[in-house]
Design an enzyme around this catalytic site. Sequence first.
Site, PDB file in Angstrom:
ATOM      1  N   GLY A 128       0.821  -1.210   0.000  1.00 52.67           N
ATOM      2  CA  GLY A 128       0.000   0.000   0.000  1.00 52.67           C
ATOM      3  C   GLY A 128       0.852   1.256   0.000  1.00 52.67           C
ATOM      4  O   GLY A 128       0.587   2.206  -0.752  1.00 52.67           O
ATOM      5  N   SER A 172       7.872  -5.696   5.890  1.00 50.57           N
ATOM      6  CA  SER A 172       6.623  -6.384   6.255  1.00 50.57           C
ATOM      7  C   SER A 172       6.970  -7.710   6.894  1.00 50.57           C
ATOM      8  O   SER A 172       7.677  -8.529   6.288  1.00 50.57           O
ATOM      9  CB  SER A 172       5.763  -6.622   5.003  1.00 50.57           C
ATOM     10  OG  SER A 172       4.723  -7.529   5.279  1.00 50.57           O
ATOM     11  N   ASP A 174       5.051 -10.139   7.302  1.00 44.75           N
ATOM     12  CA  ASP A 174       4.258 -11.230   6.722  1.00 44.75           C
ATOM     13  C   ASP A 174       4.916 -11.876   5.507  1.00 44.75           C
ATOM     14  O   ASP A 174       4.466 -12.929   5.054  1.00 44.75           O
ATOM     15  CB  ASP A 174       2.870 -10.722   6.313  1.00 44.75           C
ATOM     16  CG  ASP A 174       2.018 -10.337   7.514  1.00 44.75           C
ATOM     17  OD1 ASP A 174       2.264 -10.889   8.594  1.00 44.75           O
ATOM     18  OD2 ASP A 174       1.122  -9.491   7.357  1.00 44.75           O
ATOM     19  N   ARG A 218      -2.792 -12.253   7.965  1.00 43.29           N
ATOM     20  CA  ARG A 218      -4.211 -12.161   7.616  1.00 43.29           C
ATOM     21  C   ARG A 218      -4.454 -12.608   6.177  1.00 43.29           C
ATOM     22  O   ARG A 218      -5.454 -13.223   5.860  1.00 43.29           O
ATOM     23  CB  ARG A 218      -4.697 -10.723   7.822  1.00 43.29           C
ATOM     24  CG  ARG A 218      -6.215 -10.563   7.714  1.00 43.29           C
ATOM     25  CD  ARG A 218      -6.670  -9.179   8.166  1.00 43.29           C
ATOM     26  NE  ARG A 218      -6.427  -8.969   9.581  1.00 43.29           N
ATOM     27  CZ  ARG A 218      -5.644  -7.997  10.079  1.00 43.29           C
ATOM     28  NH1 ARG A 218      -5.043  -7.164   9.271  1.00 43.29           N
ATOM     29  NH2 ARG A 218      -5.489  -7.872  11.379  1.00 43.29           N
ATOM     30  N   ARG A 309       6.115  -8.437  16.181  1.00 47.33           N
ATOM     31  CA  ARG A 309       6.723  -7.231  15.599  1.00 47.33           C
ATOM     32  C   ARG A 309       7.828  -6.664  16.481  1.00 47.33           C
ATOM     33  O   ARG A 309       8.588  -5.799  16.060  1.00 47.33           O
ATOM     34  CB  ARG A 309       5.665  -6.131  15.428  1.00 47.33           C
ATOM     35  CG  ARG A 309       4.624  -6.403  14.376  1.00 47.33           C
ATOM     36  CD  ARG A 309       3.818  -5.137  14.113  1.00 47.33           C
ATOM     37  NE  ARG A 309       2.689  -5.397  13.240  1.00 47.33           N
ATOM     38  CZ  ARG A 309       2.767  -5.440  11.915  1.00 47.33           C
ATOM     39  NH1 ARG A 309       3.933  -5.250  11.320  1.00 47.33           N
ATOM     40  NH2 ARG A 309       1.697  -5.678  11.186  1.00 47.33           N
ATOM     41  N   GLY A 532      35.678 -19.597  12.667  1.00 42.88           N
ATOM     42  CA  GLY A 532      35.612 -19.641  11.216  1.00 42.88           C
ATOM     43  C   GLY A 532      36.862 -20.210  10.563  1.00 42.88           C
ATOM     44  O   GLY A 532      36.947 -20.252   9.340  1.00 42.88           O
ATOM     45  N   GLY A 533      37.855 -20.620  11.384  1.00 45.65           N
ATOM     46  CA  GLY A 533      39.088 -21.124  10.774  1.00 45.65           C
ATOM     47  C   GLY A 533      39.747 -20.015   9.964  1.00 45.65           C
ATOM     48  O   GLY A 533      39.977 -18.916  10.461  1.00 45.65           O
ATOM     49  N   ARG A 693      41.269 -24.737   3.847  1.00 43.34           N
ATOM     50  CA  ARG A 693      39.908 -25.273   3.894  1.00 43.34           C
ATOM     51  C   ARG A 693      38.859 -24.193   3.615  1.00 43.34           C
ATOM     52  O   ARG A 693      37.890 -24.034   4.359  1.00 43.34           O
ATOM     53  CB  ARG A 693      39.650 -25.957   5.236  1.00 43.34           C
ATOM     54  CG  ARG A 693      40.763 -26.907   5.610  1.00 43.34           C
ATOM     55  CD  ARG A 693      40.359 -28.045   6.462  1.00 43.34           C
ATOM     56  NE  ARG A 693      39.634 -27.715   7.673  1.00 43.34           N
ATOM     57  CZ  ARG A 693      39.160 -28.622   8.511  1.00 43.34           C
ATOM     58  NH1 ARG A 693      39.330 -29.892   8.247  1.00 43.34           N
ATOM     59  NH2 ARG A 693      38.509 -28.271   9.594  1.00 43.34           N
TER      60      ARG A 693
END
Length: 742
Positions: A128, A172, A174, A218, A309, A532-533, A693
């Site tokens: 909206g 949002s 949702d 909703r 929220r 994290g190596g 790695r």
Amino acid sequence: MAGAVAPKRQDTRKFFENLSGAGKSIAVLTSGGDAQGMNAAVRAVVRMGIYVGAKVYFIHEGYQGMVDGGDNIKEATWESVSSMLQVGGTVIGSARCKEFRSHEGRLKAAHNLVQRSITNLCVIGGDGSLTGANLFREEWSGLLDELLQQGLIDKEAACSNSELHIVGMVGSIDNDFCGTDMTIGTDSALHRIIEVVDAIMTTAQSHQRTFVLEVMGRHCGYLALVSALACGADWVFIPEMPPEDGWEDSMCQKLSENRADKKRLNIIIVAEGAIDCHNKAVTPDYIKDLVVRCLGFDTRVTILGHVQRGGTPSAFDRILASRMGVEAVLALLEASATTPACVVSLVGNQAVRLPLMECVQMTQEVQKAMDEKKFEEAVRLRGRSFENNLTTYRLLSYRNADSELPNSSFNVAVLNVGAPAAGMNAAVRSAVRVGITEGHKMFAVSDGFEGFYKGQIKEIKWGDVGGWTGQGGSLLGTKRTLPGKHLEKIAEQIKIHNINALLVIGGFETCDRIKQSASGTKRRVFIIETMGGYCGYLATVGGLAAGADTVYIYEEPFDIRDLQANVEHLTQKMKTSIQRGIVLRNENSNENFTTDFIYQLYTEEGRGVFDCRKNILGHMQQGGAPSPFDRNFGTKIAAKAIQWITRTLKESYKGGRVFANSEDTACLLGMRRRALVFQPVSQLRDETDFVHRIPKEQWWLKLRPLMKILAKYKTSYDVSDSGQLEHVTRVRPKETNTSAAI
């Protein structure tokens, strides 16, 4: 062009330094319902705008503030957005505005913008709010003519403000906007829901209760659907998937069977807009009365409401909003008179720009399809993320009787390897249950490859993985033992148990996430070491989420001159109104410049300006319950993996035996840009730095300049991936064996 020679890589890159905001004014506003992460988006817009030389304005109280003008429209400074990254809601306010819906209201708003030479608008809100912004843009020329005729502005002002550019970001909880995989606030809302569900599960197990939870949604069932996946709910009701006639008996039968299997609790999740196939509302109280009447179970209703929220935004939402905010400013700088209003979206791990009204139109088509009871069409229009979540839920939600299951005659084993990571158990649960529905006999291997060669292998059934989704660590057990020395014994175990396929969940170093939010009292700098190596991903995205000033990683070498420059930069910052700093260091970023060294350097050089605190996070990063994202991602990726295994087994089965000699029968499944890709392991040799790695090319390194810009460092930022206005796709290509959307 046909026959054209491809230019070299360095010639094709585009850097944002060529885009100047000098002489431009940008305004940012939040509108409609608030969502966690909006403040991170506002912060990114303000800092990126100032960084490129533009003036940036806050518009307080949404469109109402734009109409009212005055002190509601204020120029922003770099410091004015400090310490707002971790704050929920929106600190510049949001309000519904009836006046802006009228022509007179928009005329007032236009006058207020022209008075400040604001012709670039960044709107953070729902469909909206974004539709209103687009209408405002379409009317802009006419509004200026009216203001000119009324003598409120002169010709020079009308000429210099002749074009209004608009970029939207969707805020949002949702996740109800088409064109983006995730909207700002959705992940944080899922965190709130899962926190409540996890808490409820402990009390429900204590008393053998059934809980019915109502979550927001909703018109869109995303929150209900994903939270159901993330907690392993027994049943979910969403607007896009109304239950068929007779659902009451089916649900009660399933709840009864689960209780008979010694499951001590039942969780039912209901979206507030849930309906049945006759368009009749399905309410939590109706479900509760049904369960009590038919089964006699102790049943309670919990309506989460606006708690969804609230709270601080998740790391995901902070990073998403920060990336979107920067992209929004770039889009405004590149906009022209012919550029349509666009919305910044997330597809896979890529930020993209889509025409705003195409997205709005498709979002409206979803509701139209639902009103016409075309629910499969509505699901398709929702987009690939929603569709794949629903597909995975359907795979896992209903268990046929053993006699009804297909019999594939294949045996599939699952094991965890490497360091434990939150989300592993969700992946194992998903793999086991999808494998069973595919007709396979599933086996669990305890303690990784060590347990494999020792024969710690047993069949695992549907009920054995109940309740695994929300548990941290690895319930199967995992060790770092490599298979190399024990291949013969492993081969022997494969033969003994007649294992046809193996699903390995793990890797080099896999961690859940870093959740870092430090706010000092009086001018304090936190020096924080992450895991994290040799991979700096955790430190980098953790730094972006926490608003870090500096992040030291192995992939970006640094010397004593860089350290000195960083200290001086932070010292200058601390002489302003900003009172806290965050410095992150990856554990293996440099063998000489240790965390202690950096702590002592900052302490000494900052003496009299700020004091320091040191924190080594250690294995707490691997502990705790998995986040909603990790539960959901683990569930979906394991389901995809089992489906790939099923398909590959059938293709490789000849004369009663499985022949798996080609390189594409051993693949790694992971996300690349916008899709999940099955890549042959043999191909990874050329792409991997086995000593450290880590991959030789890291996609997330492109986020580092963004983090530096938001910390006020002058840097270069490659925006080659930006600037392409795409279109909303309605028909997606069918999935192949090598690629799948998530």
